[in-house]
Structure formats: structure tokens, C-alpha cells
Design an enzyme around this catalytic site. Structure first.
Site, PDB file in Angstrom:
ATOM      1  N   ASN A   7       0.884  -1.161   0.000  1.00  0.00           N
ATOM      2  CA  ASN A   7       0.000   0.000   0.000  1.00  0.00           C
ATOM      3  C   ASN A   7       0.927   1.216   0.000  1.00  0.00           C
ATOM      4  O   ASN A   7       1.558   1.512   1.003  1.00  0.00           O
ATOM      5  CB  ASN A   7      -0.855  -0.060   1.270  1.00  0.00           C
ATOM      6  N   ARG A  94      -2.767  -2.211  -3.251  1.00  0.00           N
ATOM      7  CA  ARG A  94      -3.991  -1.480  -2.914  1.00  0.00           C
ATOM      8  C   ARG A  94      -4.027  -0.250  -3.805  1.00  0.00           C
ATOM      9  O   ARG A  94      -3.108   0.570  -3.782  1.00  0.00           O
ATOM     10  CB  ARG A  94      -3.961  -1.065  -1.451  1.00  0.00           C
ATOM     11  N   HIS A 183     -13.026   2.233   1.161  1.00  0.00           N
ATOM     12  CA  HIS A 183     -12.937   1.142   2.152  1.00  0.00           C
ATOM     13  C   HIS A 183     -13.594  -0.135   1.622  1.00  0.00           C
ATOM     14  O   HIS A 183     -13.982  -1.009   2.401  1.00  0.00           O
ATOM     15  CB  HIS A 183     -13.665   1.467   3.478  1.00  0.00           C
ATOM     16  N   LEU A 212     -15.151   1.644  11.333  1.00  0.00           N
ATOM     17  CA  LEU A 212     -14.814   2.842  12.114  1.00  0.00           C
ATOM     18  C   LEU A 212     -13.327   2.839  12.442  1.00  0.00           C
ATOM     19  O   LEU A 212     -12.889   2.268  13.438  1.00  0.00           O
ATOM     20  CB  LEU A 212     -15.638   2.878  13.412  1.00  0.00           C
ATOM     21  N   ARG A 244     -12.201  14.439   9.671  1.00  0.00           N
ATOM     22  CA  ARG A 244     -13.093  14.824   8.564  1.00  0.00           C
ATOM     23  C   ARG A 244     -14.514  15.023   9.089  1.00  0.00           C
ATOM     24  O   ARG A 244     -14.991  14.245   9.913  1.00  0.00           O
ATOM     25  CB  ARG A 244     -13.110  13.734   7.488  1.00  0.00           C
ATOM     26  N   GLU A 336     -13.787  -2.269  16.364  1.00  0.00           N
ATOM     27  CA  GLU A 336     -13.364  -3.514  17.012  1.00  0.00           C
ATOM     28  C   GLU A 336     -13.026  -3.320  18.491  1.00  0.00           C
ATOM     29  O   GLU A 336     -13.123  -4.260  19.270  1.00  0.00           O
ATOM     30  CB  GLU A 336     -12.121  -4.087  16.290  1.00  0.00           C
ATOM     31  N   GLU A 387      -7.683  -5.885   5.485  1.00  0.00           N
ATOM     32  CA  GLU A 387      -7.669  -5.516   4.068  1.00  0.00           C
ATOM     33  C   GLU A 387      -6.491  -6.154   3.327  1.00  0.00           C
ATOM     34  O   GLU A 387      -6.623  -6.569   2.179  1.00  0.00           O
ATOM     35  CB  GLU A 387      -7.612  -3.990   3.940  1.00  0.00           C
TER      36      GLU A 387
HETATM   37  P1  AMP Z   1      -7.672   2.264  12.165  1.00  0.00           P
HETATM   38  O1  AMP Z   1      -7.684   3.388  11.168  1.00  0.00           O
HETATM   39  O2  AMP Z   1      -8.578   1.133  11.789  1.00  0.00           O
HETATM   40  O3  AMP Z   1      -6.289   1.798  12.538  1.00  0.00           O
HETATM   41  O4  AMP Z   1      -8.308   2.857  13.521  1.00  0.00           O
HETATM   42  C1  AMP Z   1      -7.720   3.922  14.197  1.00  0.00           C
HETATM   43  C2  AMP Z   1      -8.671   4.406  15.282  1.00  0.00           C
HETATM   44  O5  AMP Z   1      -8.964   3.333  16.172  1.00  0.00           O
HETATM   45  C3  AMP Z   1      -8.108   5.547  16.136  1.00  0.00           C
HETATM   46  O6  AMP Z   1      -9.092   6.564  16.291  1.00  0.00           O
HETATM   47  C4  AMP Z   1      -7.865   4.878  17.466  1.00  0.00           C
HETATM   48  O7  AMP Z   1      -8.032   5.768  18.528  1.00  0.00           O
HETATM   49  C5  AMP Z   1      -8.958   3.839  17.485  1.00  0.00           C
HETATM   50  N1  AMP Z   1      -8.687   2.803  18.489  1.00  0.00           N
HETATM   51  C6  AMP Z   1      -7.722   1.864  18.485  1.00  0.00           C
HETATM   52  N2  AMP Z   1      -7.768   1.133  19.631  1.00  0.00           N
HETATM   53  C7  AMP Z   1      -8.794   1.635  20.364  1.00  0.00           C
HETATM   54  C8  AMP Z   1      -9.361   1.328  21.643  1.00  0.00           C
HETATM   55  N3  AMP Z   1      -8.883   0.330  22.396  1.00  0.00           N
HETATM   56  N4  AMP Z   1     -10.412   2.053  22.059  1.00  0.00           N
HETATM   57  C9  AMP Z   1     -10.915   3.059  21.313  1.00  0.00           C
HETATM   58  N5  AMP Z   1     -10.430   3.405  20.105  1.00  0.00           N
HETATM   59  C10 AMP Z   1      -9.375   2.707  19.632  1.00  0.00           C
END
Ligand code: AMP
Length: 403
Positions: A7, A94, A183, A212, A244, A336, A387
Site C-alpha cells: 500500500n 492497494r 474502504h 470505524l 473529517r 473492534e 484488508e
Molecule cells: P484504524 O484506522 O482502523 O487503525 O483505527 C484507528 C482508530 O482506532 C483511532 O481513532 C484509534 O483511537 C482507534 N482505536 C484503536 N484502539 C482503540 C481502543 N482500544 N479504544 C478506542 N479506540 C481505539
């Protein structure tokens, strides 16, 4: 078959190497700040059940040198997992924007490169660096098949009523202004994993997927085919994200220009980089927003409420679009890992058959899992996304003639 998934961003290369026969990941890593004086390359190899770390901290002049160094680490004593770069059978890329032409992954040839280039106007920040990755990988791995997996492809089944903006039709015909969605690889993977977990054919299921992460989007998926998604012409539309805004009144830029004297670039930055959670409460990282809210920060609590309310509204919209619902699925960093966000999004939806079991919601993550109560009308799940693995799987499928 060994497949390297890459990527490529404007100053970064993220990679994972998979052994598809053994269904394992061999190594992963990230080269960052390429072209700057302080570049870095972090490499992680998975050998005999152990993680071995490798790294470079020196200037990486360009993506070619970056990928060369990645090959060095992949073949180095101690942290190497292959003996020679020719051990890599295929590279899965990607690619963010496939426009209307690419409805599925495809083998990369000159015509495909030209078409991706044509789509650069639609994704000026992403397609050009993705193509740099393609070109460099073709030079470095001349023996390997190169496959493009598009972020937009899964959404190409969305019907016109959902992808057209109510604008002069010419804008669509001549300039391809429409909703595309992003996505897609994540929504696709999570849809299939959810069907597998529920033990039902994906063709029978109506699913809403809620991705998310730093960026955020939702998709309504009928029988494995996407029928609507929240992102649009660009990844700015839809949900509230880290920085955003998501949906705003389309007349907002005029107001900002008239009343605050902002130019187009300022407005672009404001909506993409200074809005969302960050704009509302000063934190773009959900962990910090949750912590601040626990500590009584009212702005953070309001940001969380705005974030969850937007998702709830789209759950309602997609329930109406689908007409029925089997599963509501949360995924990506926040989806998650943040039970509080999932709970807020579903609170008050019991009348629609959507409810969350508090104990299940708080349980630790291991693969896909149910968080709705026993016997609920709609299965609410947490299904981890991957992904890179999906790109590797699609690359292999393409090379194996669709199997
Ligand atoms: P990603 O783009 O999928 O890597 O997600 C990033 C987002 O996941 C960021 O806003 C992080 O703060 C959030 N995140 C990761 N771990 C946690 C957690 N344990 N609790 C709440 N948000 C989380």
C-alpha cells in the site's frame, strides 16, 4: 504461493508478505517519511511463532530505494523470511480509485496503468502514489504477477438511485461526478467473514457493515453485493471521522467564503483535517476522546454523541434501503476496540430488533463474535477487518483462474 501486499502512499510503503498455502503472514512493515532526511523502516518477521524486529533509520530517497530496503530486510539473516526476492510469486497492490471501469481486482498491464492514471483526477492524493508503487514493484519483481485491488470496486454494484447526486446530469456523463465509496476491500472482507461466522451463504444475508477507523464509512450489503455506502465522490462524505466532517450542508463552503473570507484550500483543509472529532473536541484519536469524556470533558462527550448519532442515522437509512436486516457488523480500530461507541450507536434501536448484550460487548476480541443477546432479531457482531489479507486472497484467486 508467496504474495507481497503493498500500500503505497506519497511518502510511505506499508507491506505484508503472506504464505498462502500455509495461510500465514510471514512479515509486515512500514517505510515512512520517504524523501525526507529522517526516514524510517520498521520491519516485523514472524518466525517459528516469534516476532523478530528489523529497522532502518536513515534517509530513504524514493520509493524505489524504499522497496529495495524492504527486500533487503525480507531476505536478511535473522529477520528474513525468504531467500531471494524471486521467491515472491505475486504483488497485490492497494489502489484507491478504480472509477467505474474496475469492478473487480485485475492483473496489471500497460492498459490498466493508463486507466488508473486516468482516475487520478478522482483521487489526486492516492492514485499517483499507488501507481509509483506499481511501477517500482514491476521493476524490482519482474518475475512476479502484479495485481490491483481497488478500494472502490466493491461499491460498483450500487444502483444509480444511490450513486447519483441530484446535479446537472452532464457532470456525471462528462466528468464522472457521482458517489463511488471507499474502504471497499474492508467492507467486502468483513461481509464474507460475517457470513462464514454465521454459517450462512452470503447470498442470503442482508448486512450493514460499519467500518470505524481513522476514516469511517458504512455499507448496506444485500446478498454480498453493496447497494449503498456513506462515502461519496471523495472520502469526505458520510460519517464523522477523526479529522473529517462527514456530511455537512453543501452550502457551507459559500458561507465560509463569504463570512470568513476563506479560500478553497482553507476550506478543504478545514473539512478534511480540522473537523470531525478533532474539530469538535480537539482529539482525533478515539481513545483520547473516550478518556477525556470519562474525565468530564463536555466537548469530548458531545463529540462522542455526534459521532454515534450519525452512525445511528445511517443504520436507520440502510435498514430502510435493505428492507430487512440479518446482521449489523462493527469493524476497524474503533469498531473492534471501543465497546462504548458500539453501545452508543445501538442505544434505543431495540424497536428495530437491534440490541447489544453488555457482557458480550465488553468481552475481549477473538475473531468474529456476537455482541447481541441470544435470540435477537438482528445479529450484532464485531468482525475484525484485514484488508491486506483480502488483497492477498484476491490476488491468489485471480492467478488461480477465479478459485
Ligand atoms: P484504524 O484506522 O482502523 O487503525 O483505527 C484507528 C482508530 O482506532 C483511532 O481513532 C484509534 O483511537 C482507534 N482505536 C484503536 N484502539 C482503540 C481502543 N482500544 N479504544 C478506542 N479506540 C481505539
Amino acid at each position: 504461493m508467496r504474495i507481497l501486499v503493498i500500500n503505497t502512499g506519497s511518502s510511505s510503503i506499508k507491506y505484508q508478505l503472506f504464505d498462502m498455502e500455509r495461510a500465514v503472514i510471514l512479515a509486515s512493515g512500514l517505510a515512512e517519511r520517504i524523501g525526507e532526511e529522517q526516514s524510517s523502516l520498521r520491519h516485523k518477521a514472524f518466525i517459528d511463532g516469534q516476532e523478530r524486529l528489523g529497522q532502518y533509520d536513515r534517509a530513504i530517497a524514493d520509493h524505489h530505494q524504499g522497496l529495495d530496503l524492504i527486500v533487503e530486510l525480507l531476505t536478511a539473516p535473522g529477520v528474513g523470511v525468504i531467500t531471494h526476492k524471486s521467491d515472491i510469486d505475486a504483488v497485490g497492490h492497494r489502489v484507491v480509485h478504480g472509477g467505474e471501469r474496475f469492478k473487480a481486482p485485475c492483473l496489471i498491464d500497460e492498459a490498466v496503468i493508463a486507466a488508473i492514471e486516468e482516475n487520478a483526477a478522482l483521487a489526486p492524493l492516492h492514485n499517483p502514489p499507488n501507481l509509483v508503487g506499481v511501477r517500482v514493484a514491476r521493476q524490482i519483481f519482474p518475475q512476479a504477477a502484479q495485481v490491483a485491488v481497488f478500494d472502490t470496486a466493491f461499491h460498483q454494484t450500487i444502483p444509480a438511485e444511490a450513486f447519483l447526486y441530484a446535479l446537472p446530469y452532464e457532470l456525471y456523463q462528462k466528468h464522472r461526478v457521482r458517489r463511488y465509496g471507499f474502504h471497499g476491500t474492508s467492507h467486502w472482507y468483513v461481509t464474507e467473514q460475517t457470513a462464514l461466522f454465521l454459517g450462512r451463504p452470503v447470498e442470503e444475508l442482508d448486512i450493514i457493515t460499519v467500518h470505524l477507523g481513522n476514516g469511517a464509512s458504512m455499507a448496506a450489503v444485500r446478498g454480498g453485493r453493496c447497494i449503498d455506502t456513506t462515502m461519496g465522490l471523495t472520502p469526505l462524505e458520510g460519517l464523522v471521522m477523526g479529522t473529517r466532517s462527514g456530511d455537512v450542508d453543501p452550502a457551507l463552503p459559500f458561507f465560509l467564503a463569504d463570512q470568513l473570507g476563506l479560500g478553497l484550500k482553507d476550506i478543504d483543509r478545514l473539512l478534511n483535517k480540522e473537523s470531525g472529532l478533532k474539530g469538535l473536541c480537539g482529539h482525533n484519536d478515539m481513545r483520547q476522546v473516550i478518556e477525556a469524556s470519562h474525565n468530564g470533558d463536555e466537548k469530548a462527550a458531545t463529540a462522542l454523541a455526534v459521532y454515534a448519532y450519525r452512525i445511528k442515522k445511517y443504520i436507520g437509512a440502510y435498514l430502510a434501503a435493505l428492507g430487512r436486516l440479518d446482521a449489523l457488523v462493527f469493524t476497524a480500530g474503533i469498531g473492534e476496540n471501543a465497546p462504548q461507541v458500539r453501545e452508543l450507536c445501538c442505544r434505543g434501536l431495540e424497536g428495530l430488533g437491534i440490541a447489544i448484550d453488555p457482557a458480550r460487548n465488553l468481552a475481549p476480541n477473538h475473531g468474529p463474535r456476537l455482541i447481541s443477546p441470544e435470540g435477537a432479531l438482528v445479529q450484532v457482531l464485531v468482525t475484525p477487518t484485514n484488508e491486506e489479507l483480502k488483497i492477498a486472497q484476491e490476488t491468489r484467486k485471480l492467478l488461480n483462474g477465479g478459485r
